[in-house]
Structure formats: structure tokens, C-alpha cells
Scaffold this motif. Structure first.
Motif, PDB file in Angstrom:
ATOM      1  N   TYR A  42      -3.055  -3.905   1.539  1.00 46.80           N
ATOM      2  CA  TYR A  42      -3.326  -4.235   0.150  1.00 46.80           C
ATOM      3  C   TYR A  42      -3.715  -5.710   0.030  1.00 46.80           C
ATOM      4  O   TYR A  42      -4.638  -6.066  -0.708  1.00 46.80           O
ATOM      5  CB  TYR A  42      -2.053  -3.944  -0.663  1.00 46.80           C
ATOM      6  CG  TYR A  42      -2.156  -4.174  -2.135  1.00 46.80           C
ATOM      7  CD1 TYR A  42      -2.533  -3.146  -2.996  1.00 46.80           C
ATOM      8  CD2 TYR A  42      -1.844  -5.410  -2.692  1.00 46.80           C
ATOM      9  CE1 TYR A  42      -2.602  -3.343  -4.364  1.00 46.80           C
ATOM     10  CE2 TYR A  42      -1.919  -5.612  -4.054  1.00 46.80           C
ATOM     11  CZ  TYR A  42      -2.296  -4.578  -4.879  1.00 46.80           C
ATOM     12  OH  TYR A  42      -2.370  -4.782  -6.231  1.00 46.80           O
ATOM     13  N   SER A  62      -9.424  -1.272   6.138  1.00 49.00           N
ATOM     14  CA  SER A  62      -8.074  -1.813   6.309  1.00 49.00           C
ATOM     15  C   SER A  62      -7.058  -0.911   5.618  1.00 49.00           C
ATOM     16  O   SER A  62      -7.409  -0.112   4.742  1.00 49.00           O
ATOM     17  CB  SER A  62      -7.997  -3.221   5.707  1.00 49.00           C
ATOM     18  OG  SER A  62      -6.693  -3.755   5.837  1.00 49.00           O
ATOM     19  N   VAL A 119     -15.053  -3.446  -2.643  1.00 48.75           N
ATOM     20  CA  VAL A 119     -13.988  -2.724  -1.951  1.00 48.75           C
ATOM     21  C   VAL A 119     -13.685  -1.456  -2.732  1.00 48.75           C
ATOM     22  O   VAL A 119     -13.420  -1.500  -3.929  1.00 48.75           O
ATOM     23  CB  VAL A 119     -12.702  -3.580  -1.836  1.00 48.75           C
ATOM     24  CG1 VAL A 119     -11.594  -2.791  -1.144  1.00 48.75           C
ATOM     25  CG2 VAL A 119     -12.980  -4.880  -1.113  1.00 48.75           C
ATOM     26  N   ASP A 120     -13.771  -0.327  -2.040  1.00 49.60           N
ATOM     27  CA  ASP A 120     -13.389   0.962  -2.620  1.00 49.60           C
ATOM     28  C   ASP A 120     -12.204   1.489  -1.833  1.00 49.60           C
ATOM     29  O   ASP A 120     -11.917   1.019  -0.728  1.00 49.60           O
ATOM     30  CB  ASP A 120     -14.541   1.964  -2.536  1.00 49.60           C
ATOM     31  CG  ASP A 120     -15.672   1.648  -3.514  1.00 49.60           C
ATOM     32  OD1 ASP A 120     -15.461   0.824  -4.429  1.00 49.60           O
ATOM     33  OD2 ASP A 120     -16.761   2.210  -3.351  1.00 49.60           O
ATOM     34  N   ASN A 121     -11.530   2.477  -2.395  1.00 48.07           N
ATOM     35  CA  ASN A 121     -10.425   3.062  -1.659  1.00 48.07           C
ATOM     36  C   ASN A 121     -10.452   4.576  -1.778  1.00 48.07           C
ATOM     37  O   ASN A 121     -11.011   5.130  -2.723  1.00 48.07           O
ATOM     38  CB  ASN A 121      -9.088   2.474  -2.112  1.00 48.07           C
ATOM     39  CG  ASN A 121      -8.769   2.781  -3.555  1.00 48.07           C
ATOM     40  OD1 ASN A 121      -8.657   3.930  -3.941  1.00 48.07           O
ATOM     41  ND2 ASN A 121      -8.605   1.742  -4.361  1.00 48.07           N
ATOM     42  N   ALA A 138      -7.293  -6.356   1.331  1.00 47.11           N
ATOM     43  CA  ALA A 138      -8.249  -5.894   0.322  1.00 47.11           C
ATOM     44  C   ALA A 138      -8.340  -6.899  -0.826  1.00 47.11           C
ATOM     45  O   ALA A 138      -9.432  -7.181  -1.332  1.00 47.11           O
ATOM     46  CB  ALA A 138      -7.853  -4.518  -0.204  1.00 47.11           C
ATOM     47  N   TRP A 174      -6.954   4.093   2.082  1.00 39.26           N
ATOM     48  CA  TRP A 174      -7.830   3.299   2.943  1.00 39.26           C
ATOM     49  C   TRP A 174      -8.505   2.291   2.022  1.00 39.26           C
ATOM     50  O   TRP A 174      -8.918   2.645   0.914  1.00 39.26           O
ATOM     51  CB  TRP A 174      -8.955   4.135   3.539  1.00 39.26           C
ATOM     52  CG  TRP A 174      -8.630   5.314   4.365  1.00 39.26           C
ATOM     53  CD1 TRP A 174      -8.681   6.619   3.969  1.00 39.26           C
ATOM     54  CD2 TRP A 174      -8.284   5.337   5.750  1.00 39.26           C
ATOM     55  NE1 TRP A 174      -8.380   7.438   5.019  1.00 39.26           N
ATOM     56  CE2 TRP A 174      -8.133   6.676   6.134  1.00 39.26           C
ATOM     57  CE3 TRP A 174      -8.088   4.338   6.702  1.00 39.26           C
ATOM     58  CZ2 TRP A 174      -7.797   7.055   7.421  1.00 39.26           C
ATOM     59  CZ3 TRP A 174      -7.752   4.713   7.986  1.00 39.26           C
ATOM     60  CH2 TRP A 174      -7.600   6.050   8.349  1.00 39.26           C
ATOM     61  N   PHE A 175      -8.691   1.062   2.462  1.00 39.80           N
ATOM     62  CA  PHE A 175      -9.496   0.086   1.740  1.00 39.80           C
ATOM     63  C   PHE A 175     -10.775  -0.102   2.553  1.00 39.80           C
ATOM     64  O   PHE A 175     -10.709  -0.445   3.737  1.00 39.80           O
ATOM     65  CB  PHE A 175      -8.760  -1.249   1.592  1.00 39.80           C
ATOM     66  CG  PHE A 175      -7.515  -1.149   0.762  1.00 39.80           C
ATOM     67  CD1 PHE A 175      -7.587  -1.090  -0.622  1.00 39.80           C
ATOM     68  CD2 PHE A 175      -6.266  -1.100   1.362  1.00 39.80           C
ATOM     69  CE1 PHE A 175      -6.443  -1.004  -1.393  1.00 39.80           C
ATOM     70  CE2 PHE A 175      -5.115  -1.013   0.604  1.00 39.80           C
ATOM     71  CZ  PHE A 175      -5.199  -0.961  -0.782  1.00 39.80           C
ATOM     72  N   ASN A 206       0.838  -1.195   0.000  1.00 35.52           N
ATOM     73  CA  ASN A 206       0.000   0.000   0.000  1.00 35.52           C
ATOM     74  C   ASN A 206       0.879   1.254   0.000  1.00 35.52           C
ATOM     75  O   ASN A 206       0.682   2.173  -0.810  1.00 35.52           O
ATOM     76  CB  ASN A 206      -0.944  -0.010   1.202  1.00 35.52           C
ATOM     77  CG  ASN A 206      -1.968   1.109   1.177  1.00 35.52           C
ATOM     78  OD1 ASN A 206      -2.096   1.873   0.228  1.00 35.52           O
ATOM     79  ND2 ASN A 206      -2.716   1.219   2.253  1.00 35.52           N
ATOM     80  N   TRP A 209     -10.516  -9.762   0.236  1.00 41.35           N
ATOM     81  CA  TRP A 209     -11.927  -9.367   0.176  1.00 41.35           C
ATOM     82  C   TRP A 209     -12.435  -9.434  -1.260  1.00 41.35           C
ATOM     83  O   TRP A 209     -13.526  -9.949  -1.514  1.00 41.35           O
ATOM     84  CB  TRP A 209     -12.126  -7.961   0.722  1.00 41.35           C
ATOM     85  CG  TRP A 209     -11.922  -7.793   2.190  1.00 41.35           C
ATOM     86  CD1 TRP A 209     -11.966  -8.763   3.160  1.00 41.35           C
ATOM     87  CD2 TRP A 209     -11.661  -6.571   2.875  1.00 41.35           C
ATOM     88  NE1 TRP A 209     -11.741  -8.209   4.397  1.00 41.35           N
ATOM     89  CE2 TRP A 209     -11.552  -6.871   4.254  1.00 41.35           C
ATOM     90  CE3 TRP A 209     -11.501  -5.255   2.472  1.00 41.35           C
ATOM     91  CZ2 TRP A 209     -11.299  -5.891   5.214  1.00 41.35           C
ATOM     92  CZ3 TRP A 209     -11.245  -4.283   3.425  1.00 41.35           C
ATOM     93  CH2 TRP A 209     -11.152  -4.604   4.781  1.00 41.35           C
TER      94      TRP A 209
END
Length: 173
Positions: free
Chosen positions: A109, A106, A122-124, A112, A86-87, A78, A115
Motif C-alpha cells: 500500500y 506491488s 496506479v490501478d488495483n 502504491a 495487486w497495485f 493492504n 507512485w
């Protein structure tokens, strides 16, 4: 017996935005609008912040982001991505597709990725500088990337030492 030190963590809140009929093919579109540090005024229960009929925003407070030693590689990936994030994992309600909820946040990386492998959404969002520094300090203290080992191209390996179809050298079956 000495007690183990508390795991480094921080509480955050996430703002989830819902847009009504953003186009002809969708009834609803969700996006993570913001991740911020938890404040006492947020409370601990999700709540609707605003709904003007087109855009609605919900606050999901009191989500904990904890750091784990075995996620060091994920934090490193990350941080070295060029834009640490951010995840945020979230789900649409199965019974009411006009509602969604944030499940977890989380900084890893790899987490995520797990997931996403499990078909989660999952967005960041970009990390603020202070959180990036906090994560960097933890990662620098607890993670060392493994040195890369160069593999010789197969053309430089003697033909009888090259792996065969089952991973065994040819002619050694």
C-alpha cells in the motif's frame, strides 16, 4: 561467508485493456483487466492479444513481485484493508497516446502511495486467495505493527507545558 536467502518473489503477467472512444471526451480509456501468475507460454515480451477495433488487450508478462522487509507496514495495510489487492503502475506512451505499458506490480500500500505521489497511474485488482495467504505468511513473520500511543488532549496539559507555535512550550522562547 554465508549467502543470504533469496528474496521471496513471484512472477506475474498483467493484461491491460484499451477501449477506443469510450465517450465524447476521451479518445482512449485504459484499465488493468487481469493480474495472473506467470506461465511459460506467456514468454517474456509484451504482446497484443486481441484488437477488434474497439477493445484491445495486451499481455505484459514476466513482471516480478518481490517482498521486502522494509515494506512490511505497506503489506499489513493492504492485508487489513478488507480487500487485499495487486497495485499495478502503468503509463501512457508520450508519443502515441493510443498505447500504454505496465511498469511495475506491488503488494505494498505504501509503495502504491509513493507512485501516486509521483503522479503515476496506479490501478488495483483483488488478490487471489493463494497470494493473500503467501503475503499474510510473510507479513506475520516479518512485521509487527507499532503499538498506538495515546496522546493527551491539549486541554488536559498544563498551559505552560502546551506546545507553542514553534513546538516549544509557551513562555519558554
Amino acid at each position: 561467508m554465508a549467502m543470504a536467502a533469496a528474496r521471496p518473489s513471484m512472477d506475474v503477467a498483467v493484461v491491460l485493456e484499451r477501449e477506443a472512444q469510450p465517450n465524447a471526451w476521451e479518445d482512449w480509456r485504459f484499465r488493468i483487466a487481469e493480474v495472473t501468475r506467470q506461465q511459460d507460454a506467456f514468454g517474456s515480451e509484451p504482446r497484443l492479444l486481441v484488437d477488434d477495433g474497439r477493445i484491445a488487450r495486451w499481455l505484459f508478462p514476466a513482471l516480478q513481485v518481490a517482498l521486502f522487509r522494509d515494506e512490511g507496514e505497506g503489506y499489513y495495510l493492504n492485508l487489513t484493508s478488507g480487500r487485499p489487492v495487486w497495485f499495478v503502475m502503468w503509463r501512457v506512451d508520450d508519443e502515441d497516446p493510443s498505447r500504454a505499458s505496465v511498469q511495475a506490480v506491488s503488494l505494498s500500500y505504501n509503495e502504491a502511495g509513493r507512485w501516486l505521489d509521483a503522479q503515476e497511474r496506479v490501478d488495483n485488482l483483488p488478490l487471489p486467495v493463494d497470494v493473500t495467504q503467501w503475503l499474510t505468511a510473510y507479513t506475520d513473520e516479518h512485521y509487527r505493527p507499532e503499538p498506538k500511543k495515546r496522546q493527551r488532549p491539549a486541554s488536559f496539559v498544563a498551559p505552560d507545558a502546551r506546545p507553542g507555535p514553534a513546538g516549544m512550550p509557551e513562555g519558554k522562547e
